[in-house]
Every structure is written in structure tokens, then in C-alpha cells.
Design a protein around this motif. Structure first.
Motif, PDB file in Angstrom:
ATOM      1  N   THR A  62       0.809  -1.221   0.000  1.00  0.00           N
ATOM      2  CA  THR A  62       0.000   0.000   0.000  1.00  0.00           C
ATOM      3  C   THR A  62       0.842   1.271   0.000  1.00  0.00           C
ATOM      4  N   SER A  63       2.131   1.147  -0.165  1.00  0.00           N
ATOM      5  CA  SER A  63       2.980   2.342  -0.206  1.00  0.00           C
ATOM      6  C   SER A  63       2.681   3.157  -1.454  1.00  0.00           C
ATOM      7  N   THR A  64       2.692   4.469  -1.316  1.00  0.00           N
ATOM      8  CA  THR A  64       2.451   5.368  -2.450  1.00  0.00           C
ATOM      9  C   THR A  64       3.617   6.343  -2.576  1.00  0.00           C
ATOM     10  N   LEU A  65       3.635   7.094  -3.667  1.00  0.00           N
ATOM     11  CA  LEU A  65       4.740   8.022  -3.903  1.00  0.00           C
ATOM     12  C   LEU A  65       4.817   9.099  -2.830  1.00  0.00           C
ATOM     13  N   VAL A  66       3.671   9.638  -2.448  1.00  0.00           N
ATOM     14  CA  VAL A  66       3.677  10.689  -1.428  1.00  0.00           C
ATOM     15  C   VAL A  66       4.121  10.108  -0.090  1.00  0.00           C
TER      16      VAL A  66
END
Length: 380
Positions: free
Chosen positions: A333-337
């Protein structure tokens, strides 16, 4: 006595002539210059705010992206050139057959052993310093194909962000339009339903995330409700499974924000003249034909606004991840932000976080320009 005095006109003093109000220029060229000066005067405060809070931070982030700046390091930042961006964007594929594996790891070596010798520091190969992003290994472990990246977390975060946006944008926009069509109909209690659908929007995303985290627990309300309908259901912790964590966050995000876009769609629906619907009814148009010929063309500008706002919000996914999963499980679930946040404030690598932020800014800008181009073509 002069002719002016003979006609009874009062003589104007020198002071009056100096202090009389200036008239708007009568010549078109002078009038255009005056309008330009007035326009610049009115836009100056807005341009100043954009300069301070947008352009300068972007320039600062870009400049920090070329350094190894640390948040609390006593050492001054060093210029490292493009190394942050090279590490961030490096992506290569390598295929190792049995002959290549024996060459790198010997007769008894495995494909993973050969890969480690290929990517270790000082190996002198194009794959030096890269890490495994994904792999496909034969059953005997003697051959395989690998995707290698300088920062696998970046590509995982990019994939998760893209999946989230590709699902949320059409589903949330379409569901918001459906709800707007329903509450725009004339029936008793429609104001109540408008309030109910809009209520999650006014709630803090942090509060919503905490509540839904409890709902997604193994003994939470969602598992209890499913088990009541399907007795054979085995409860799972939705946020603890890599296969369900991102889908759970997507469902919660759509539920929380769909009411806002319902209101936007509803405002667009109410700008369509009722005479058009009456004309379509007189022509014998059905519900679907009325929607495609009257409703949807009248919502074209609303559609552009909803599309852009949902896309920007989806690409900037952060709060739900930070509260509910911390990027896990297994980076699913990691995102760029969120990665930029953890690199900058968790690992205190401000330079590298600035590089991530600038790449993210360019990606969002490209998506917005593409959307704008596509919608402009449709308008034409």
C-alpha cells in the motif's frame, strides 16, 4: 471681456486644472495600456502568493534533489548531481540461463547466488547496486528472469498509486453521478438523502481512517456482517493481507469522498434548462436517450472539473496509508507521497525525498496536461 466670459462660463483656476480627476484615455492604444496596467495591479497579489508558495518551493525541491541533504545532519549538503534521480529511475531486466549461472556462481550455485554476484558493489556490471523488483525463477533454481531497480520501493509505490487512481477515478466519479441523478429526482426525503451521502465528506480523513481500521479487523463489523450472510466465511484481517489491503483502502476512500463529487454533479445537473427535458419528452426520447442527448452534454464542463479533482486527490494518496497501514503489508500500500514522507522525515534524507517529490510533480503535471488535452478535443 473674452468670449468665454461673455457666454457666462466661470473661469477655471490653475489649482482646479491641476487637481481635476484624470479621464480614461480616449485613444484605443492608450486605453489598452491603461487596462493592462490595471490588470497587472489586480493580479499582483495572486502572482506574489504563487511565487512564494508554489514557484519558490518547487525550485527549492528541485535544487535539493541534486544534493545529499540530511534533515538533522551537522554536515553541509553536498552536490551529487543526478545520482538521486538515477537511483530513483533505474530499471533493468536481466535473464540468467544455466550457462550464465554456472559462470557466475559455479556448478553448484543457484540463480540467486549468480544474481548477487552480478549486482554487488564493485562488480563492474551495468547491474551494480540494483535490487530485485520482481523475479521469475525456474523450478530447479538454475535459471530465471529478474527486473532490477535502483529503488524497488519507488516502483512499487508508483504501481500502487497508479492502481489506486485507475480504480478510484472512474468508480468514484461514476458513483457520484449516479447518486446525483437519484437525489436530483423529485421525491419525499431527498434532502435527507443528500445530507446522508454528503456527511462522510465533512468528517476528518484521520477519523474516518481510524474507524474503518477497526471495521477491517478480523473480529470487526465487516467480517461479522459477511459471516452472518455466509456462515462458511473465514474472517480475515483485511489490512494485514497484501492481497486485500489496497482494495480495502480503495473502498474506504470512495465511500468517504463520493458525496463531495455527488454535490458537484448535482450542481451541474441543476444548470441544465428544464425546457430541454420537456423537448426530449415530447420527441418520445427514453431515459437513456435523454441522458445521452441532454444530460451528458450539459455536464461536459462539470465532467472536466470532477475528472481533474478526483485524479489529483487520488495521486496524492497519503493520509489513509499513514494512519491505516504505514505502507504495509509487504509494501503493498505504499504510495509516492508516503515514500517521499518516510524518506524525508523518517530516514531524514531530504535530498532524496525532494527528488521523489519532483518526479511526482512531473508525473501529476503530465497526467493533468493529458486529461486537459483529451477533454479539449472532446469539447471541440
Amino acid at each position: 471681456m473674452s468670449l468665454t466670459h461673455a457666454r457666462g462660463r466661470p473661469k477655471r483656476s490653475v489649482t482646479y486644472m491641476r487637481n481635476r480627476p484624470r479621464r480614461w484615455p480616449s485613444r484605443p492604444a492608450d486605453r489598452h495600456k491603461a487596462e493592462a496596467r490595471t490588470g497587472r495591479l489586480f493580479t499582483a497579489p495572486a502572482m506574489l502568493l504563487l511565487l512564494i508558495f508554489l514557484l519558490i518551493p518547487i525550485a527549492l525541491a528541485l535544487s535539493l534533489g541534486f544534493t545529499d541533504a540530511k534533515l538533522s545532519s551537522p554536515q553541509p549538503a553536498r552536490w551529487v548531481g543526478l545520482s538521486n534521480f538515477e537511483q530513483l529511475l533505474s530499471l533493468k531486466q536481466v535473464t540468467l540461463d544455466e550457462a550464465r549461472v554456472r559462470e557466475l556462481a559455479g556448478m553448484d550455485g543457484t540463480v540467486r547466488t549468480a544474481l548477487r554476484s552480478l549486482t554487488k558493489n564493485g562488480s563492474g556490471t551495468p547491474y551494480e547496486g540494483l535490487s530485485v523488483l520482481s523475479d521469475s525463477i525456474a523450478a530447479d533454481g538454475k535459471s530465471g528472469s529478474f527486473w532490477l531497480a535502483g529503488d524497488p520501493m519507488f516502483w512499487k509505490s508508483l504501481r500502487n498509486t497508479a492502481v489506486f487512481a485507475l480504480v478510484v477515478v472512474p468508480v468514484q466519479g461514476g458513483l457520484g453521478l449516479l447518486l446525483a441523478l437519484l437525489v436530483n429526482s423529485k421525491f419525499r426525503g431527498r434532502v435527507f438523502f443528500r445530507t446522508v451521502f454528503f456527511l462522510p465528506v465533512v468528517m476528518s480523513m484521520v477519523v474516518v481512517s481510524i474507524l474503518w481500521a477497526f471495521l477491517y479487523e478480523k473480529d470487526g463489523l465487516i467480517n461479522t456482517a459477511i459471516k452472518a450472510v455466509f456462515p462458511s466465511w473465514e474472517p480475515i484481517a483485511f489490512l494485514a493481507e497484501p492481497s486485500t489491503a489496497l482494495a480495502a483502502i480503495i473502498a474506504m476512500s470512495i465511500w468517504q469522498a463520493v458525496g463531495f463529487h455527488m454535490i458537484i454533479w448535482l450542481a451541474g445537473l441543476q444548470t441544465i434548462p428544464a425546457e430541454l427535458y420537456e423537448a426530449a419528452k415530447m420527441d418520445g426520447a427514453g431515459a437513456w436517450r435523454t441522458f445521452t442527448a441532454v444530460t451528458w452534454p450539459g455536464l461536459r464542463h462539470t465532467f472536466v472539473f470532477v475528472l481533474v479533482t478526483i485524479t489529483i486527490a487520488a495521486l496524492g494518496l497519503f493520509t489513509q496509508i499513514n494512519v491505516m497501514t504505514k505502507g504495509g503489508p509487504l509494501d503493498s500500500t505504499s504510495t509516492l507521497v508516503y515514500q517521499a514522507f518516510t524518506e524525508g522525515y523518517g530516514k531524514q534524507r531530504i535530498g532524496y525525498a525532494s527528488a521523489i517529490s519532483f518526479v511526482f510533480f512531473v508525473l501529476v503535471l503530465c497526467v493533468a496536461l493529458i486529461q486537459r488535452r483529451l477533454t479539449r478535443e472532446k469539447d471541440a
